[in-house]
Design a protein around this motif. Sequence first.
Motif, PDB file in Angstrom:
ATOM      1  N   ALA A  21      -5.298 -15.883  10.412  1.00  0.00           N
ATOM      2  CA  ALA A  21      -5.406 -17.626   9.890  1.00  0.00           C
ATOM      3  C   ALA A  21      -5.682 -17.494   8.681  1.00  0.00           C
ATOM      4  O   ALA A  21      -5.850 -18.150   7.370  1.00  0.00           O
ATOM      5  N   GLU A  22      -6.962 -16.143   7.886  1.00  0.00           N
ATOM      6  CA  GLU A  22      -7.126 -16.177   5.955  1.00  0.00           C
ATOM      7  C   GLU A  22      -5.684 -15.928   5.601  1.00  0.00           C
ATOM      8  O   GLU A  22      -5.159 -16.751   4.608  1.00  0.00           O
ATOM      9  N   TYR A  23      -4.628 -15.688   5.822  1.00  0.00           N
ATOM     10  CA  TYR A  23      -3.047 -15.740   5.162  1.00  0.00           C
ATOM     11  C   TYR A  23      -2.814 -16.535   5.400  1.00  0.00           C
ATOM     12  O   TYR A  23      -1.310 -17.074   4.336  1.00  0.00           O
ATOM     13  N   ASP A  24      -2.703 -17.647   6.265  1.00  0.00           N
ATOM     14  CA  ASP A  24      -2.387 -19.357   6.211  1.00  0.00           C
ATOM     15  C   ASP A  24      -0.414 -18.959   5.747  1.00  0.00           C
ATOM     16  O   ASP A  24      -0.196 -20.126   5.173  1.00  0.00           O
ATOM     17  N   VAL A  25      -0.030 -18.605   6.608  1.00  0.00           N
ATOM     18  CA  VAL A  25       1.532 -18.093   6.805  1.00  0.00           C
ATOM     19  C   VAL A  25       2.080 -18.755   7.417  1.00  0.00           C
ATOM     20  O   VAL A  25       3.372 -19.143   6.918  1.00  0.00           O
ATOM     21  N   LEU A  26       1.403 -18.755   8.599  1.00  0.00           N
ATOM     22  CA  LEU A  26       2.377 -19.757   9.732  1.00  0.00           C
ATOM     23  C   LEU A  26       2.683 -21.155   9.895  1.00  0.00           C
ATOM     24  O   LEU A  26       1.856 -21.377   8.843  1.00  0.00           O
ATOM     25  N   ASP A  27       4.585 -21.700  10.081  1.00  0.00           N
ATOM     26  CA  ASP A  27       5.049 -23.192   9.791  1.00  0.00           C
ATOM     27  C   ASP A  27       5.024 -23.050   8.192  1.00  0.00           C
ATOM     28  O   ASP A  27       5.169 -24.328   8.040  1.00  0.00           O
ATOM     29  N   THR A  28       5.034 -22.463   7.247  1.00  0.00           N
ATOM     30  CA  THR A  28       5.123 -22.315   5.815  1.00  0.00           C
ATOM     31  C   THR A  28       6.440 -22.258   5.603  1.00  0.00           C
ATOM     32  O   THR A  28       7.869 -21.809   6.540  1.00  0.00           O
ATOM     33  N   PRO A  29       7.184 -23.061   4.323  1.00  0.00           N
ATOM     34  CA  PRO A  29       8.500 -23.291   4.099  1.00  0.00           C
ATOM     35  C   PRO A  29       8.754 -21.862   4.165  1.00  0.00           C
ATOM     36  O   PRO A  29       8.644 -20.627   3.625  1.00  0.00           O
ATOM     37  N   PRO A  30      10.270 -21.991   4.195  1.00  0.00           N
ATOM     38  CA  PRO A  30      10.875 -20.236   3.295  1.00  0.00           C
ATOM     39  C   PRO A  30      11.001 -20.152   1.688  1.00  0.00           C
ATOM     40  O   PRO A  30      10.984 -20.706   1.694  1.00  0.00           O
ATOM     41  N   GLU A  31      10.483 -18.950   1.658  1.00  0.00           N
ATOM     42  CA  GLU A  31      10.722 -18.401   0.017  1.00  0.00           C
ATOM     43  C   GLU A  31      11.210 -17.325  -0.484  1.00  0.00           C
ATOM     44  O   GLU A  31      11.528 -17.144   0.476  1.00  0.00           O
ATOM     45  N   ALA A  32      11.738 -17.480  -1.558  1.00  0.00           N
ATOM     46  CA  ALA A  32      13.155 -16.331  -2.088  1.00  0.00           C
ATOM     47  C   ALA A  32      12.658 -14.928  -1.663  1.00  0.00           C
ATOM     48  O   ALA A  32      13.336 -13.919  -1.293  1.00  0.00           O
ATOM     49  N   ASP A  33      11.570 -15.084  -2.092  1.00  0.00           N
ATOM     50  CA  ASP A  33      10.791 -12.947  -1.940  1.00  0.00           C
ATOM     51  C   ASP A  33      10.663 -12.595  -0.592  1.00  0.00           C
ATOM     52  O   ASP A  33      11.629 -11.667  -0.571  1.00  0.00           O
ATOM     53  N   PHE A  34      10.645 -13.681  -0.064  1.00  0.00           N
ATOM     54  CA  PHE A  34      10.728 -12.846   1.482  1.00  0.00           C
ATOM     55  C   PHE A  34      11.902 -12.690   2.008  1.00  0.00           C
ATOM     56  O   PHE A  34      12.717 -11.812   2.704  1.00  0.00           O
ATOM     57  N   ASP A  35      13.135 -13.526   1.864  1.00  0.00           N
ATOM     58  CA  ASP A  35      14.558 -13.651   2.176  1.00  0.00           C
ATOM     59  C   ASP A  35      15.113 -12.531   1.327  1.00  0.00           C
ATOM     60  O   ASP A  35      16.045 -11.900   2.028  1.00  0.00           O
ATOM     61  N   ASP A  36      14.632 -11.834   0.151  1.00  0.00           N
ATOM     62  CA  ASP A  36      15.272 -10.660  -0.448  1.00  0.00           C
ATOM     63  C   ASP A  36      14.939  -9.878   0.676  1.00  0.00           C
ATOM     64  O   ASP A  36      15.704  -8.773  -0.186  1.00  0.00           O
ATOM     65  N   ILE A  37      13.694  -9.606   0.893  1.00  0.00           N
ATOM     66  CA  ILE A  37      13.005  -8.359   1.741  1.00  0.00           C
ATOM     67  C   ILE A  37      14.124  -8.543   3.296  1.00  0.00           C
ATOM     68  O   ILE A  37      13.976  -6.518   3.668  1.00  0.00           O
ATOM     69  N   VAL A  38      13.793  -9.313   3.639  1.00  0.00           N
ATOM     70  CA  VAL A  38      14.608  -8.957   4.867  1.00  0.00           C
ATOM     71  C   VAL A  38      16.218  -8.650   4.382  1.00  0.00           C
ATOM     72  O   VAL A  38      16.729  -8.039   5.493  1.00  0.00           O
ATOM     73  N   LEU A  39      17.177  -9.027   3.441  1.00  0.00           N
ATOM     74  CA  LEU A  39      17.726  -8.497   3.221  1.00  0.00           C
ATOM     75  C   LEU A  39      18.460  -7.043   2.583  1.00  0.00           C
ATOM     76  O   LEU A  39      19.094  -6.671   3.017  1.00  0.00           O
ATOM     77  N   VAL A  40      17.552  -6.259   2.001  1.00  0.00           N
ATOM     78  CA  VAL A  40      16.996  -5.610   1.915  1.00  0.00           C
ATOM     79  C   VAL A  40      16.444  -4.657   2.596  1.00  0.00           C
ATOM     80  O   VAL A  40      17.404  -3.713   2.750  1.00  0.00           O
ATOM     81  N   ALA A  41      16.222  -5.001   3.954  1.00  0.00           N
ATOM     82  CA  ALA A  41      14.957  -4.320   4.837  1.00  0.00           C
ATOM     83  C   ALA A  41      17.223  -4.191   6.019  1.00  0.00           C
ATOM     84  O   ALA A  41      17.541  -3.122   6.088  1.00  0.00           O
ATOM     85  N   ALA A  42      18.115  -5.295   5.714  1.00  0.00           N
ATOM     86  CA  ALA A  42      18.930  -5.250   6.925  1.00  0.00           C
ATOM     87  C   ALA A  42      20.281  -4.283   6.376  1.00  0.00           C
ATOM     88  O   ALA A  42      21.122  -2.911   6.810  1.00  0.00           O
ATOM     89  N   THR A  43      20.239  -4.358   4.432  1.00  0.00           N
ATOM     90  CA  THR A  43      21.434  -3.070   3.736  1.00  0.00           C
ATOM     91  C   THR A  43      20.706  -1.307   4.209  1.00  0.00           C
ATOM     92  O   THR A  43      21.541  -0.833   3.871  1.00  0.00           O
ATOM     93  N   ALA A  44      20.042  -1.447   3.881  1.00  0.00           N
ATOM     94  CA  ALA A  44      19.091  -0.264   3.968  1.00  0.00           C
ATOM     95  C   ALA A  44      19.353   0.472   4.808  1.00  0.00           C
ATOM     96  O   ALA A  44      19.630   1.778   5.371  1.00  0.00           O
ATOM     97  N   CYS A  45      19.049  -0.273   6.313  1.00  0.00           N
ATOM     98  CA  CYS A  45      18.856   0.494   7.226  1.00  0.00           C
ATOM     99  C   CYS A  45      20.397  -0.232   8.222  1.00  0.00           C
ATOM    100  O   CYS A  45      20.473   0.516   9.337  1.00  0.00           O
ATOM    101  N   THR A  46      21.527  -1.064   7.662  1.00  0.00           N
ATOM    102  CA  THR A  46      22.777  -0.587   7.814  1.00  0.00           C
ATOM    103  C   THR A  46      23.015  -1.443   9.475  1.00  0.00           C
ATOM    104  O   THR A  46      23.557  -1.298  10.103  1.00  0.00           O
ATOM    105  N   VAL A  47      22.086  -2.398   9.320  1.00  0.00           N
ATOM    106  CA  VAL A  47      22.490  -3.334  10.584  1.00  0.00           C
ATOM    107  C   VAL A  47      22.397  -4.866  10.016  1.00  0.00           C
ATOM    108  O   VAL A  47      22.483  -5.115   8.693  1.00  0.00           O
TER     109      VAL A  47
END
Length: 677
Positions: A21-47
């Motif tokens: 709850a301290e991070y107050d991240v739940l139900d927040t809108p999308p952010e480009a920084d986090f979108d970049d990380i999932v893109l890189v994770a999928a690319t790095a792990c070839t999934v």
Amino acid sequence: MPLPDDIAAFVADRDRLAVLAEYDVLDTPPEADFDDIVLVAATACTVPIALISFLDRDRQWVKAHHGHEVGELPVDQSICAHALARAEILIIPDLALDPRTRNGALVTGEPQGRFYAGAPLLAQGGLHRLGTLCVIDTVPRSGGLSREQALALEVLARHVVALLEPSRVARTTDPIPTLLLERRGTLLERAVQGAKEQARTQAAQEAGAVGTFEIDVASGTMSVSPEFCRIFGVPVTPNYVASLFEAAVVPEDRAVHSNHASRQDGSAATEVVYRIHRADDGRLRWINRRSRFERNDMDRVVRMVGTVMDITASRLATDRMGALLELGDRLREADTTEAVVSIVAEILGRTLDVDRAGYAVVDTPCGGFRVERDWTAPGTGSLVGNHPLDGFPATIQRLQRGRPLVSADVLSEVQLISDTASYQAIAVRGQITIPIIVAGDLVGVLFAHATEPRAWSMEEVAFAKGVADRADAALAKVRAETEQRMLNVELSHRLKNTLAMVQAIALQTLRPVTEQDAVKAFTSRLLALSKAHDVLLQQSWSAARIRVIVTGVLHGVGQAERFDVDGPDLSFGPRATLSLSLLLHELTTNAVKYGALSNAAGRVSVTWRVEGRGAEAAIHLAWRERDGPPVAEPSRRGFGSRLISMGLVGTGGVTVRYPSSGVEAVMTAPLSQVQQS
């Protein structure tokens, strides 16, 4: 899929939820920084799929996604909840086989995930776990992640938390530390750049599937690359003993593989192809090894260096193409159903390296299927014989849609749960089953069975479909040729008997005639008529009305008044006309010899009706005898019985009963086939 008590308690821990709850991240809108990380994770792990998720008390909420759009899931459907209870990465090679996850929404529904790896999002020095950064593949991965991929996933998970820290600090301290905000951007930039570089390197290694090695000949120790380890299915470490990999070679290929002696004297072949069984999963792989020897000043071999390449995919593709060519050649010579099925089963089973393969004829109205022939590996039982369909209701329902049924493990597929006991009884875990559909009906299946769970490739499924197409065409050809031969033989036999009788009568009647040349001319014309009939059998005949066909045959016995004929006036095509004439002739002959027409009181009813409309319309023709002598089922099945069993269009659909009151035969066929020209 309720969570185990210990994991459910971990997810619901009040301290953990308070930190989240301290991070107050739940139900927040999308952010480009986090979108970049999932893109890189999928690319790095070839999934294809990657998610950043946070676990609340009763839900898994997704902050960022790549490859599959999902907002949130109930916590009892969460795979990530299992990863949350671990401090290190959780890897599940096949979600459909793991009892914790096989009934989960992401497995049974879209995206039908099969492989999972999740790194926990560790906050406050690892004291609390907020959620996960996970990657998902739609095919199983027995090898999991490479060491480099796992490291990349862990690094990216740390950077997810690093991205959240400035916001948390902003709410708990004032002013916002400028250095922390700058560090956020720097960390992300480094993470993305490093992960992309790692992804490029890893992709190049895996795409080439080339490993390198160096053997010290004197000691037998090896220095190997990570890709070499992955090819042989061993943990990635830089050093091994050569004997370990020599033992992995299949016995038949060990003569071409190098050993200590052939390396010492330099006689080992420098370029060879051999097969191995991988250490981790036991799967057979084809290896192409290229090498050279290095010698010292005394011209003694000191090292063997080279590369290995996994050529399994290309080798199997070549084998499958060769198998299809072999199948075509052999099917051209096959002239019986048994020969076709035997050839198809052997080539399918041998090429796919399965435990059992075969062809089954499906008779849905009768509720059964019959395996005519099958091919089995040593130690695997045969399925030849009759089997009930009621043990496979879910399987039949899926096959009737006309699509292949492909199962890595039938015991873990929710859709086949009603059939589990039947599959266990015949020792099936993995399967490819190709339906054969004729006029919208399931009439047969081609199957390949594995007694252990097995992940099938798209190429293997495509090969099985190619075999099924060729098998279906070959069986149709054999059926047509068999039916034609039977009809030709029977018609010729009956016509020759009739002509022989006419000839005998003519000779007897014309014996006093002094002009014998005229008699000889007459008999020669009869012979010509017989030959002309043989030629006509190969041509198309015109359509006929069913009532004309029926009355024509029945009047031939000279007792037309003892028949009751009723039914709508329909047109029969030439094939059905020929079949019906022969069927009625056979039934009439039997009635005269043994049945209702063999005494003075018996009668025969011949009726027909049409049920259904359009493509579903079918004709039902019934023959019923009464008031004749008692009858019994014949003890032997002669040509006449086989002819009757072929039905109106040569594909069966005949039920014959022998009640004491008289023989009853009911013939059913699609109206469209009966009227086909």
